[in-house]
Design a protein around this motif. Sequence first.
Motif, PDB file in Angstrom:
ATOM      1  N   PRO A   1      28.943  51.219  55.628  1.00 40.44           N
ATOM      2  CA  PRO A   1      30.010  51.784  54.450  1.00 40.44           C
ATOM      3  C   PRO A   1      31.359  51.359  54.356  1.00 40.44           C
ATOM      4  N   ILE A   2      31.755  50.678  55.364  1.00 39.76           N
ATOM      5  CA  ILE A   2      33.176  50.349  55.384  1.00 39.76           C
ATOM      6  C   ILE A   2      33.447  48.861  55.521  1.00 39.76           C
ATOM      7  N   SER A   3      32.430  48.085  55.409  1.00 37.73           N
ATOM      8  CA  SER A   3      32.902  46.643  55.478  1.00 37.73           C
ATOM      9  C   SER A   3      33.158  46.174  54.171  1.00 37.73           C
ATOM     10  N   GLY A   4      33.989  44.945  53.927  1.00 34.39           N
ATOM     11  CA  GLY A   4      34.617  44.664  52.822  1.00 34.39           C
ATOM     12  C   GLY A   4      35.562  45.611  52.276  1.00 34.39           C
ATOM     13  N   ASP A   5      37.042  45.231  52.443  1.00 40.53           N
ATOM     14  CA  ASP A   5      38.006  46.136  51.770  1.00 40.53           C
ATOM     15  C   ASP A   5      38.101  46.267  50.364  1.00 40.53           C
ATOM     16  N   ASN A   6      37.970  45.276  49.897  1.00 41.09           N
ATOM     17  CA  ASN A   6      37.972  45.388  48.256  1.00 41.09           C
ATOM     18  C   ASN A   6      36.746  45.290  47.339  1.00 41.09           C
ATOM     19  N   ILE A   7      35.580  45.925  48.222  1.00 38.50           N
ATOM     20  CA  ILE A   7      34.257  45.911  47.521  1.00 38.50           C
ATOM     21  C   ILE A   7      33.970  47.559  47.419  1.00 38.50           C
ATOM     22  N   ASP A   8      33.452  47.706  46.052  1.00 43.90           N
ATOM     23  CA  ASP A   8      33.083  49.342  45.993  1.00 43.90           C
ATOM     24  C   ASP A   8      31.621  49.485  46.311  1.00 43.90           C
ATOM     25  N   LYS A   9      31.620  50.347  47.522  1.00 44.17           N
ATOM     26  CA  LYS A   9      30.157  50.409  48.208  1.00 44.17           C
ATOM     27  C   LYS A   9      29.384  51.238  47.518  1.00 44.17           C
TER      28      LYS A   9
ATOM     29  N   GLU B   1      25.611  50.117  46.692  1.00 39.36           N
ATOM     30  CA  GLU B   1      24.364  51.067  46.875  1.00 39.36           C
ATOM     31  C   GLU B   1      23.678  51.363  45.651  1.00 39.36           C
ATOM     32  N   LEU B   2      24.356  51.465  44.481  1.00 40.90           N
ATOM     33  CA  LEU B   2      23.654  52.001  43.321  1.00 40.90           C
ATOM     34  C   LEU B   2      22.998  50.611  42.910  1.00 40.90           C
ATOM     35  N   LEU B   3      23.523  49.527  43.056  1.00 40.68           N
ATOM     36  CA  LEU B   3      22.705  48.256  42.545  1.00 40.68           C
ATOM     37  C   LEU B   3      21.499  47.947  43.455  1.00 40.68           C
ATOM     38  N   ILE B   4      21.500  48.158  44.756  1.00 39.91           N
ATOM     39  CA  ILE B   4      20.346  48.098  45.717  1.00 39.91           C
ATOM     40  C   ILE B   4      19.247  49.103  45.273  1.00 39.91           C
ATOM     41  N   LYS B   5      19.559  50.221  44.900  1.00 35.77           N
ATOM     42  CA  LYS B   5      18.446  51.243  44.423  1.00 35.77           C
ATOM     43  C   LYS B   5      17.946  51.006  43.189  1.00 35.77           C
ATOM     44  N   VAL B   6      18.938  50.402  42.193  1.00 36.38           N
ATOM     45  CA  VAL B   6      18.311  50.253  41.051  1.00 36.38           C
ATOM     46  C   VAL B   6      17.158  49.011  41.026  1.00 36.38           C
ATOM     47  N   PHE B   7      17.839  47.953  41.752  1.00 35.83           N
ATOM     48  CA  PHE B   7      17.074  46.716  41.969  1.00 35.83           C
ATOM     49  C   PHE B   7      15.602  47.238  42.833  1.00 35.83           C
ATOM     50  N   CYS B   8      15.515  47.892  43.690  1.00 34.75           N
ATOM     51  CA  CYS B   8      14.476  48.342  44.350  1.00 34.75           C
ATOM     52  C   CYS B   8      13.367  49.027  43.659  1.00 34.75           C
ATOM     53  N   ASP B   9      14.194  50.070  42.915  1.00 36.70           N
ATOM     54  CA  ASP B   9      13.420  50.738  41.749  1.00 36.70           C
ATOM     55  C   ASP B   9      12.592  49.869  40.659  1.00 36.70           C
ATOM     56  N   GLU B  10      13.385  48.780  40.167  1.00 42.60           N
ATOM     57  CA  GLU B  10      12.619  47.914  39.262  1.00 42.60           C
ATOM     58  C   GLU B  10      11.828  47.027  39.840  1.00 42.60           C
ATOM     59  N   GLN B  11      11.888  46.557  41.044  1.00 46.36           N
ATOM     60  CA  GLN B  11      10.644  45.848  41.720  1.00 46.36           C
ATOM     61  C   GLN B  11       9.635  46.632  42.133  1.00 46.36           C
ATOM     62  N   ARG B  12       9.751  47.908  42.220  1.00 41.58           N
ATOM     63  CA  ARG B  12       8.851  48.948  42.873  1.00 41.58           C
ATOM     64  C   ARG B  12       8.756  48.417  44.496  1.00 41.58           C
ATOM     65  N   ILE B  13      10.010  48.704  44.993  1.00 46.55           N
ATOM     66  CA  ILE B  13       9.944  48.121  46.422  1.00 46.55           C
ATOM     67  C   ILE B  13      10.230  49.705  47.107  1.00 46.55           C
TER      68      ILE B  13
END
Length: 295
Positions: A12-20, A24-36
């Motif tokens: 959760p702290i890597s990448g200074d200028n990245i909205d974690k 995280e939301l992008l990962i969750k949406v992707f996995c839900d869409e792909q039924r992973i």
Amino acid sequence: MQPQKLLIVFNPISGDNIDKDEIELLIKVFCDEQRIDFSIYKTTTDQKNDQKVILKYIENEHPDAVVAVGGDGTVSLVANLLIGKAIPMGILPLGSGNGLSKDLKIPQETTEALHIIQNFQIQTIDTLTINRLPCVHIGDIGFNAVIVDRFTKDEGRGLTTYAWNTVKEFTDYQPKPYKVVTDNGEFEGTAFMIAFTNANAFGSNATINPTGIINDGLFEICIIKEFPKLEGVGILYRLLVGDIDQSMHYEIIQCTKASISNPDLELIQIDGEPIDATETVDISINPSSLHIIVP
């Protein structure tokens, strides 16, 4: 065939200028869409406990892959737990360097990297053991290890901080004496730095090992010998354009095991983490020991 179950190891702290939160939301949406089916574990400052939790999940849940979401430190944490296991590692790069993912041509943009995970193409790579510690990308002794040590202690992050530390240290840095003994040749003399790797480039895009192949059962000892300070810009240019092997100040030894004498106890780093200096650095290769999801 895409994976059915993933463990996401999220720093959760890597990448200074990245909205974690957005990642995280992008990962969750992707996995839900792909039924992973997926679980997210967020790393802490207690690395030993992180390792225990991740290993327990692997043993109990048997995921199809473990995905490292973060920088080189997160990748190293996950990779070190998977060396010698059949479970592959995925990488979603979020750090300032992302050296291994760049060498493997993994996209640096999160959505594109997620599709690589979905496609689930596996490549098996070699890893190294350095003083009984695992190394999945690059270890070295000398100037770069000094910079890594300074960088880890600096409050700032990113390539700008790395570059600033490099400039500050270069003028006063004195090359050190080393003796390298391998199963395919030797070197004895004064060196600016010595890298040990079967990969190609640092996360800074400086190519220290232009001809390295990450799964050929061999690794390279890459020696930048002592050079006049005024030639420093030329050395840096060659590293950045990928032809350092054309420099008269560079020497390479390809081998499967090596021992480096370090009488001045110069600093050592492995995959971006400083380790205790030792009088001898012993390196060996572990062929085909880590599975990674690649393009």
